[in-house]
Design an enzyme around this catalytic site. Structure first.
Site, mmCIF file in Angstrom:
data_model
loop_
_atom_site.group_PDB
_atom_site.id
_atom_site.type_symbol
_atom_site.label_atom_id
_atom_site.label_comp_id
_atom_site.label_asym_id
_atom_site.label_seq_id
_atom_site.Cartn_x
_atom_site.Cartn_y
_atom_site.Cartn_z
ATOM 1 N N LYS A 1 13.859 -7.953 -47.168
ATOM 2 C CA LYS A 1 14.823 -8.793 -47.890
ATOM 3 C C LYS A 1 16.213 -8.287 -47.495
ATOM 4 O O LYS A 1 16.840 -7.494 -48.201
ATOM 5 C CB LYS A 1 14.579 -8.717 -49.399
HETATM 6 N N1 PMP Z 1 11.180 -16.170 -49.775
HETATM 7 C C1 PMP Z 1 12.493 -15.895 -49.661
HETATM 8 C C2 PMP Z 1 13.154 -16.120 -48.352
HETATM 9 C C3 PMP Z 1 13.215 -15.413 -50.758
HETATM 10 O O1 PMP Z 1 14.530 -15.164 -50.662
HETATM 11 C C4 PMP Z 1 12.557 -15.247 -51.999
HETATM 12 C C5 PMP Z 1 13.333 -14.743 -53.190
HETATM 13 N N2 PMP Z 1 13.342 -13.349 -53.265
HETATM 14 C C6 PMP Z 1 11.182 -15.532 -52.072
HETATM 15 C C7 PMP Z 1 10.535 -15.990 -50.933
HETATM 16 C C8 PMP Z 1 10.426 -15.324 -53.337
HETATM 17 O O2 PMP Z 1 10.282 -13.954 -53.601
HETATM 18 P P1 PMP Z 1 10.167 -13.407 -55.101
HETATM 19 O O3 PMP Z 1 9.049 -14.167 -55.743
HETATM 20 O O4 PMP Z 1 9.855 -11.969 -54.949
HETATM 21 O O5 PMP Z 1 11.471 -13.665 -55.748
#
Ligand code: PMP
Length: 305
Positions: A157
């Site tokens: 991330k």
């Molecule tokens: N894909 C991307 C590209 C994201 O930015 C996010 C948000 N964090 C997610 C998927 C979903 O991840 P999460 O459920 O951990 O928020």
């Protein structure tokens, strides 16, 4: 955005308006920050952070991929996040920890650069719109392809990844849609700019596997577990574009998006154009758990006090 009182910066609680960085901060120029998005929900037993340790684990994994030595332990970050929520007196909030190469060198090489960490917590209600959690969103398959591991690692991330997300997001909104859906370099569905995606066909859930080039979402994982607990079959596999068009139901998952139904893709109506029954059941269970109204047998809630 609505301000809170304090932001944690390298161990100090700084007033919101004073939480500033130098314009030559490395990560501002090269997209070299890594971050998390976490939610804290109001429950009858006080504020509870959803899957905090899993978010911290992903934060450190993102840093590892980028050779970024976070100058704190996972326990210190855990304590700092709780302290930030507590000091701001927030019952319900979005939490944004970010680790970045700060001011010092402007050259690309980050190996000698100083790593700074900040944690903000602030009120944040909706991302794709609160009413869209019932009504659903209209999506466009992006002309932009999702980043892939041989270009940029989707499982980190990292702020640089979001340049790809931003282009897709702008394109979709300018074309009059609510959100974009990325395909990967092999032409299969990957994810949204900030959400994972699920389709429902014949009472079964399907979602792209990590090898499709996705961020392994914490809500995605939670939804897979909730669905299996409810007796639904969940498969991780490639989804071609047309399978999305003929799905009975589809929805996004994500910390910001929570669970948002998808009711239209490239002008094809999904199912009957309304939130599907399985999406509705999973949503209800998810909100029941995060709001402390339903049994939290996975131990996902981390109470602030
Ligand atoms: N894909 C991307 C590209 C994201 O930015 C996010 C948000 N964090 C997610 C998927 C979903 O991840 P999460 O459920 O951990 O928020």
């Amino acid at each position: 955005m609505e301000k809170a009182k304090k932001i944690w910066m390298d161990g100090k609680l700084v007033d919101w308006d004073d939480a500033k960085v130098h314009v030559l901060t490395h990560s501002l120029h090269y997209g070299s920050a890594i971050f998390e998005g976490i939610r804290c929900y109001k429950t009858p037993n006080g504020p509870a952070i959803f899957r905090l340790n899993d978010h911290i684990k992903r934060f450190f994994n993102s840093a590892k991929i980028y050779f970024m030595p976070i100058p704190y332990t996972q326990q210190e970050i855990y304590n700092a996040i709780k302290q930030t929520v507590k000091v701001n007196g927030l019952q319900e909030c979005y939490i944004r920890p970010i680790s970045y190469y700060g001011y010092g060198e402007v050259k690309l090489d980050s190996l000698q650069s100083k790593v700074d960490v900040a944690i903000a917590a602030f009120p944040f209600v909706s991302f794709l719109g609160k009413k869209n959690q019932e009504k659903g969103v209209r999506c466009k398959i992006s002309s932009w392809i999702r980043i892939t591991s041989i270009i940029l690692p989707p499982q980190a991330k990292a702020s640089g990844n979001y340049a790809n997300s931003l282009l897709a997001d702008i394109e979709a909104r300018k074309a009059g849609y609510d959100e974009a859906i990325f395909e990967n370099i092999n032409g299969y569905i990957a994810e949204g700019p900030g959400e994972n995606i699920f389709v429902v066909r014949d009472g079964k859930l399907i979602t792209p596997a990590p090898s499709a080039g996705i961020l392994c979402g914490i809500v995605r994982d939670s939804v897979m577990k909730i669905a299996r607990d409810m007796g639904y079959e969940v498969t991780e596999r490639d989804i071609p574009r047309e399978e999305l068009f003929i799905a009975d139901e589809a929805f996004f998952t994500g910390t910001a998006a929570e669970i948002t139904p998808i009711v239209e893709v490239d002008n094809r109506t999904i199912g009957n154009g309304k939130r599907g029954p399985i999406t509705g059941k999973i949503q209800k269970k998810f909100f029941g758990i995060v709001r402390g109204e339903d049994s939290d047998h996975h131990n996902w809630l981390d109470f602030v006090r």
